[in-house]
Design a protein around this motif. Structure first.
Motif, short mmCIF file in Angstrom:
data_model
loop_
_atom_site.label_atom_id
_atom_site.label_comp_id
_atom_site.label_asym_id
_atom_site.label_seq_id
_atom_site.Cartn_x
_atom_site.Cartn_y
_atom_site.Cartn_z
N THR A 180 -24.80 3.28 -21.93
CA THR A 180 -24.66 1.66 -22.47
C THR A 180 -24.39 0.69 -21.22
OG1 THR A 180 -23.80 2.57 -24.47
CG2 THR A 180 -23.44 0.20 -24.04
N LEU A 181 -25.43 -0.48 -21.22
CA LEU A 181 -25.00 -1.69 -20.51
C LEU A 181 -24.35 -2.72 -21.30
CD1 LEU A 181 -28.32 -1.73 -18.86
CD2 LEU A 181 -26.42 -0.66 -17.95
N ASN A 182 -23.21 -3.33 -20.73
CA ASN A 182 -22.46 -4.38 -21.59
C ASN A 182 -21.87 -3.80 -22.79
OD1 ASN A 182 -23.03 -5.89 -19.33
ND2 ASN A 182 -24.67 -6.86 -20.49
N ASP A 183 -20.80 -2.92 -22.70
CA ASP A 183 -20.30 -2.42 -23.90
C ASP A 183 -19.67 -3.44 -24.92
OD1 ASP A 183 -18.40 -0.91 -25.74
OD2 ASP A 183 -18.50 0.87 -24.44
N PRO A 184 -20.12 -3.62 -25.84
CA PRO A 184 -19.59 -4.83 -26.69
C PRO A 184 -17.99 -4.97 -26.91
CG PRO A 184 -21.01 -3.50 -28.17
CD PRO A 184 -21.19 -2.92 -26.71
N GLU A 185 -17.64 -3.82 -27.20
CA GLU A 185 -16.15 -3.67 -27.64
C GLU A 185 -15.10 -4.15 -26.53
OE1 GLU A 185 -15.35 -2.82 -30.62
OE2 GLU A 185 -17.49 -2.48 -31.31
N LEU A 186 -15.81 -4.26 -25.36
CA LEU A 186 -14.75 -4.66 -24.08
C LEU A 186 -14.87 -5.81 -23.51
CD1 LEU A 186 -15.06 -1.21 -22.47
CD2 LEU A 186 -12.92 -1.84 -23.68
N LEU A 187 -15.57 -6.82 -24.12
CA LEU A 187 -16.36 -8.14 -23.67
C LEU A 187 -15.86 -9.19 -24.80
CD1 LEU A 187 -19.67 -7.37 -21.86
CD2 LEU A 187 -17.29 -7.63 -20.91
N ASP A 188 -15.01 -10.08 -24.83
CA ASP A 188 -14.51 -10.93 -25.73
C ASP A 188 -15.27 -12.13 -25.42
OD1 ASP A 188 -13.40 -12.27 -27.81
OD2 ASP A 188 -11.33 -13.06 -26.51
N GLU A 189 -16.68 -12.12 -25.57
CA GLU A 189 -17.54 -13.28 -25.31
C GLU A 189 -18.97 -13.00 -26.13
OE1 GLU A 189 -19.38 -12.37 -20.93
OE2 GLU A 189 -17.44 -12.76 -20.87
N ASN A 190 -19.68 -13.89 -25.87
CA ASN A 190 -21.10 -13.92 -26.20
C ASN A 190 -21.82 -12.64 -25.48
OD1 ASN A 190 -20.67 -16.01 -28.06
ND2 ASN A 190 -21.96 -17.45 -27.20
N LEU A 192 -24.95 -9.59 -25.01
CA LEU A 192 -25.91 -8.75 -25.57
C LEU A 192 -25.98 -7.51 -24.76
CD1 LEU A 192 -28.88 -8.52 -26.50
CD2 LEU A 192 -30.04 -9.26 -24.45
N SER A 193 -26.04 -6.37 -25.69
CA SER A 193 -25.64 -4.88 -25.10
C SER A 193 -26.80 -4.27 -25.28
CB SER A 193 -24.50 -4.42 -26.03
OG SER A 193 -23.36 -5.31 -25.72
#
Length: 327
Positions: A180-190, A192-193
């Protein structure tokens, strides 16, 4: 490779041994990385979908479509969790149940099919802080099992009304790799994963299913030949800007999965088909400090190989409302 699951297990033990050195390690601590994307066709997310789908031929219905209910229940049972600087890892046991049933059928509201999955997974996460790639996470599953069962009412009805009916024992062990690139669960911003993955049979010669003489009647049926599938998942979440606020965050999740369409009646390699599973909707997060998302409301569209057990010899189109409960 004859013993690939053994080598994957060794790889997990080797990686775990490296990460244990100078590491903060705890038992039974849940991870917050490499969680399933909403669009993953069979995951540990708790998902209730209600909508219209094609009728499978052996059910002998007069209508072209019926309303079905899909219920997905699961969890990743945490075993070991470790941290070292900006690198985190976890060993867990994913377990899930996937049920499809016909709640508005007038006689018995039959369960159509049940799929059961369990396994052992090693996941890890690394912060990168690149302008475009903020983090990287991966999964190694050296062993997992899936077992599928047609509902009793459906089986009894088919046996009594269709002399050509047969039951297939879909049951197999597999391994899986994911990145996974840019795991969404760890980023509090817009965000794209992107996630890519590969699944292969541990015992390719045994195939995805077995045949029993007392369940196939007078039919001549054949085992499967292919042994792997692969997928690409994209997820876009928006926490700021148009159509979002502090509580409601829009999310789009799409999976493209190359699957095998079972072919019981011919002794040839099965066809491959690209299957699309797409969700668009909102996640709700309570307005308080430290809160995480609790529920999601989505419109779901699926088109491809029927994802349910023995029914994977056919195709399916499914339009539904889906509610997700996050833990």
């Amino acid at each position: 490779m004859k013993h690939r699951h053994f080598y994957f297990t060794l790889a997990i033990l080797f990686i775990a041994n490296l990460t244990l050195a100078q590491n903060k390690t705890t038992a039974f601590t849940s991870r917050n990385f490499y969680k399933p994307f909403i669009s993953e066709i069979s995951s540990t997310l708790n998902n209730l979908s209600l909508g219209k789908t094609d009728v499978h031929s052996f059910m002998d219905h007069a209508c072209e479509y019926i309303v079905i209910n899909e219920v997905h229940l699961g969890m990743d049972i945490p075993l070991v969790y470790g941290e070292r600087n900006d690198f985190r890892w976890a060993v867990s046991a994913p377990v899930s149940i996937h049920m499809v049933w016909n709640p508005f059928e007038e006689t018995t509201s039959p369960i159509i099919n049940n799929d059961y999955r369990f396994g052992l997974s090693f996941t890890a996460y690394k912060t990168l802080n690149h302008h475009f790639i903020k983090n990287l996470s991966f999964k190694i599953t050296p062993f997992a099992h899936e077992s599928c069962h047609l509902g009793d009412e459906i089986t009894i009805y088919a046996l009594q009304n269709n002399p050509d009916f047969y039951r297939i024992n879909v049951s197999y062990e597999y391994y899986e790799l994911g990145l996974t690139l840019n795991d969404p669960e760890l980023l509090d911003e817009n965000t794209l994963s992107c996630r890519v993955g590969f699944m292969g049979l541990i015992h390719p010669k045994e195939g995805y299913y077995s045949l029993s003489e007392n369940e196939i009647g007078n039919n001549t049926l054949y085992l499967s030949h292919r042994w792997a599938e692969y997928y690409l998942q994209l997820n876009y979440k928006q926490t700021q800007g148009f159509a979002s606020n502090d509580k409601w965050h829009p999310n789009l999740s799409v999976e493209f999965r190359n699957r095998i369409q079972y072919n019981y009646q011919e002794d040839v390699k099965e066809e491959r088909k690209w299957c699309i599973n797409a969700y668009i909707g909102y996640d709700y997060t309570p307005a308080k400090d430290g809160a995480t998302k609790t529920i999601g409301h989505y419109l779901r569209v699926y088109n491809g190989v029927n994802p349910h057990g023995q029914l994977r010899e056919g195709t399916s189109r499914f339009l539904a409302y889906s509610a997700l409960i996050y833990f």
